[in-house]
Design a protein around this motif. Structure first.
Motif, mmCIF file in Angstrom:
data_model
loop_
_atom_site.group_PDB
_atom_site.id
_atom_site.type_symbol
_atom_site.label_atom_id
_atom_site.label_comp_id
_atom_site.label_asym_id
_atom_site.label_seq_id
_atom_site.Cartn_x
_atom_site.Cartn_y
_atom_site.Cartn_z
ATOM 1 N N THR A 11 1.094 -1.292 -0.130
ATOM 2 C CA THR A 11 0.036 -0.136 -0.019
ATOM 3 C C THR A 11 0.738 1.078 -0.117
ATOM 4 O OG1 THR A 11 -1.345 -0.969 1.153
ATOM 5 C CG2 THR A 11 -1.859 1.349 1.113
ATOM 6 N N ALA A 12 0.669 2.545 -0.942
ATOM 7 C CA ALA A 12 1.490 3.106 -1.000
ATOM 8 C C ALA A 12 0.649 4.493 -0.969
ATOM 9 C CB ALA A 12 2.010 3.552 -2.410
ATOM 10 N N ALA A 13 1.351 5.005 0.264
ATOM 11 C CA ALA A 13 0.812 6.551 0.651
ATOM 12 C C ALA A 13 1.001 7.884 -0.536
ATOM 13 C CB ALA A 13 1.662 6.700 1.853
ATOM 14 N N VAL A 14 1.885 7.369 -1.463
ATOM 15 C CA VAL A 14 2.075 8.394 -2.504
ATOM 16 C C VAL A 14 2.415 7.509 -3.501
ATOM 17 C CG1 VAL A 14 2.964 10.166 -1.202
ATOM 18 C CG2 VAL A 14 4.066 7.870 -2.252
ATOM 19 N N PRO A 15 1.502 8.218 -4.979
ATOM 20 C CA PRO A 15 2.186 7.594 -5.897
ATOM 21 C C PRO A 15 3.361 7.247 -6.452
ATOM 22 C CG PRO A 15 0.708 9.524 -6.612
ATOM 23 C CD PRO A 15 1.525 9.537 -5.177
ATOM 24 N N ILE A 16 3.313 6.101 -7.345
ATOM 25 C CA ILE A 16 4.434 5.436 -7.692
ATOM 26 C C ILE A 16 5.061 5.998 -8.666
ATOM 27 C CG2 ILE A 16 5.847 3.329 -8.342
ATOM 28 C CD1 ILE A 16 4.032 1.599 -5.919
ATOM 29 N N LYS A 17 6.594 6.365 -8.705
ATOM 30 C CA LYS A 17 6.589 6.736 -10.064
ATOM 31 C C LYS A 17 7.430 6.251 -11.567
ATOM 32 C CE LYS A 17 9.052 10.999 -12.217
ATOM 33 N NZ LYS A 17 10.097 11.703 -12.327
ATOM 34 N N PHE A 18 7.076 5.511 -12.130
ATOM 35 C CA PHE A 18 7.944 5.115 -13.547
ATOM 36 C C PHE A 18 8.875 6.101 -14.286
ATOM 37 C CE2 PHE A 18 4.302 1.827 -11.814
ATOM 38 C CZ PHE A 18 5.294 0.710 -11.998
ATOM 39 N N PRO A 19 9.603 5.681 -14.139
ATOM 40 C CA PRO A 19 10.512 6.357 -15.608
ATOM 41 C C PRO A 19 9.492 6.543 -17.270
ATOM 42 C CG PRO A 19 12.057 4.420 -14.537
ATOM 43 C CD PRO A 19 10.651 4.587 -14.445
ATOM 44 N N THR A 20 9.964 7.719 -17.502
ATOM 45 C CA THR A 20 9.382 8.082 -18.397
ATOM 46 C C THR A 20 10.314 8.416 -20.225
ATOM 47 O OG1 THR A 20 7.222 8.656 -17.174
ATOM 48 C CG2 THR A 20 7.200 9.884 -19.632
ATOM 49 N N TYR A 21 10.025 7.649 -20.848
ATOM 50 C CA TYR A 21 10.674 7.874 -21.797
ATOM 51 C C TYR A 21 9.408 8.354 -23.115
ATOM 52 C CZ TYR A 21 14.331 5.525 -19.025
ATOM 53 O OH TYR A 21 15.386 5.620 -18.131
ATOM 54 N N THR A 22 10.355 8.805 -24.407
ATOM 55 C CA THR A 22 9.843 8.445 -25.693
ATOM 56 C C THR A 22 9.687 6.855 -25.645
ATOM 57 O OG1 THR A 22 11.248 8.914 -26.853
ATOM 58 C CG2 THR A 22 9.878 10.584 -25.770
ATOM 59 N N ALA A 23 8.976 6.713 -27.607
ATOM 60 C CA ALA A 23 9.038 5.020 -27.363
ATOM 61 C C ALA A 23 10.283 5.282 -28.380
ATOM 62 C CB ALA A 23 8.361 5.083 -28.890
ATOM 63 N N GLY A 34 11.583 -7.265 -15.262
ATOM 64 C CA GLY A 34 10.230 -6.886 -14.002
ATOM 65 C C GLY A 34 10.934 -5.489 -13.751
ATOM 66 N N TRP A 35 11.690 -5.011 -15.507
ATOM 67 C CA TRP A 35 11.846 -3.536 -15.491
ATOM 68 C C TRP A 35 10.368 -3.152 -15.721
ATOM 69 C CZ3 TRP A 35 16.641 -1.501 -17.095
ATOM 70 C CH2 TRP A 35 17.775 -1.795 -16.611
ATOM 71 N N GLN A 36 10.134 -1.343 -15.528
ATOM 72 C CA GLN A 36 8.609 -0.993 -16.407
ATOM 73 C C GLN A 36 8.690 0.546 -16.399
ATOM 74 O OE1 GLN A 36 4.760 -1.989 -14.073
ATOM 75 N NE2 GLN A 36 4.997 -4.061 -13.105
ATOM 76 N N ILE A 37 7.890 0.679 -17.426
ATOM 77 C CA ILE A 37 8.654 2.121 -17.574
ATOM 78 C C ILE A 37 6.949 2.769 -18.632
ATOM 79 C CG2 ILE A 37 10.957 1.875 -18.063
ATOM 80 C CD1 ILE A 37 9.825 2.226 -20.901
ATOM 81 N N SER A 38 6.647 3.920 -18.796
ATOM 82 C CA SER A 38 6.153 4.501 -19.092
ATOM 83 C C SER A 38 6.397 5.512 -20.635
ATOM 84 C CB SER A 38 5.426 5.259 -18.121
ATOM 85 O OG SER A 38 5.606 6.836 -17.890
ATOM 86 N N ILE A 39 5.088 5.799 -21.360
ATOM 87 C CA ILE A 39 5.979 5.545 -22.792
ATOM 88 C C ILE A 39 4.805 7.704 -22.854
ATOM 89 C CG2 ILE A 39 6.201 5.304 -25.151
ATOM 90 C CD1 ILE A 39 8.117 3.422 -23.423
ATOM 91 N N ASN A 45 -3.153 6.567 -25.320
ATOM 92 C CA ASN A 45 -2.265 6.927 -24.313
ATOM 93 C C ASN A 45 -1.221 7.225 -23.605
ATOM 94 O OD1 ASN A 45 -5.665 6.760 -23.995
ATOM 95 N ND2 ASN A 45 -4.944 4.942 -23.330
ATOM 96 N N GLY A 46 -0.447 9.221 -23.536
ATOM 97 C CA GLY A 46 0.400 9.050 -23.622
ATOM 98 C C GLY A 46 0.946 8.861 -21.802
ATOM 99 N N GLY A 47 1.990 7.953 -22.059
ATOM 100 C CA GLY A 47 1.856 7.521 -20.209
ATOM 101 C C GLY A 47 1.534 5.818 -20.236
#
Length: 68
Positions: A11-23, A34-39, A45-47
């Motif tokens: 349970t996270a008290a704050v949002p979990i931030k993932f690294p963000t990259y362009t495609a 196990g690695w996750q990122i946002s595009i 949908n962006g992100g």
């Protein structure tokens, strides 16, 4: 407390931030299990979240398993 870990959940008290990259930037990076990122510029949908797909050796979108 930022996060609480127990046997069944995290349970996270704050949002979990993932690294963000362009495609293009993401596809220049080799990931690992196990690695996750946002595009940031994903086509629908962006992100949109992606994971390192060891079967295809690429970043794949989590919801569709298609290549980034």
């Amino acid at each position: 407390t930022v996060a609480v870990f127990d046997a069944n959940k995290i349970t996270a008290a704050v949002p979990i931030k993932f690294p963000t990259y362009t495609a293009a930037a993401a596809n220049a990076i080799t990931g690992a299990v196990g690695w996750q990122i946002s595009i940031s510029d994903s086509p629908v949908n962006g992100g949109k979240m992606a994971y390192w797909d060891t079967t295809n050796t690429r970043w794949s979108y989590i919801d569709t398993n298609t290549a980034v």
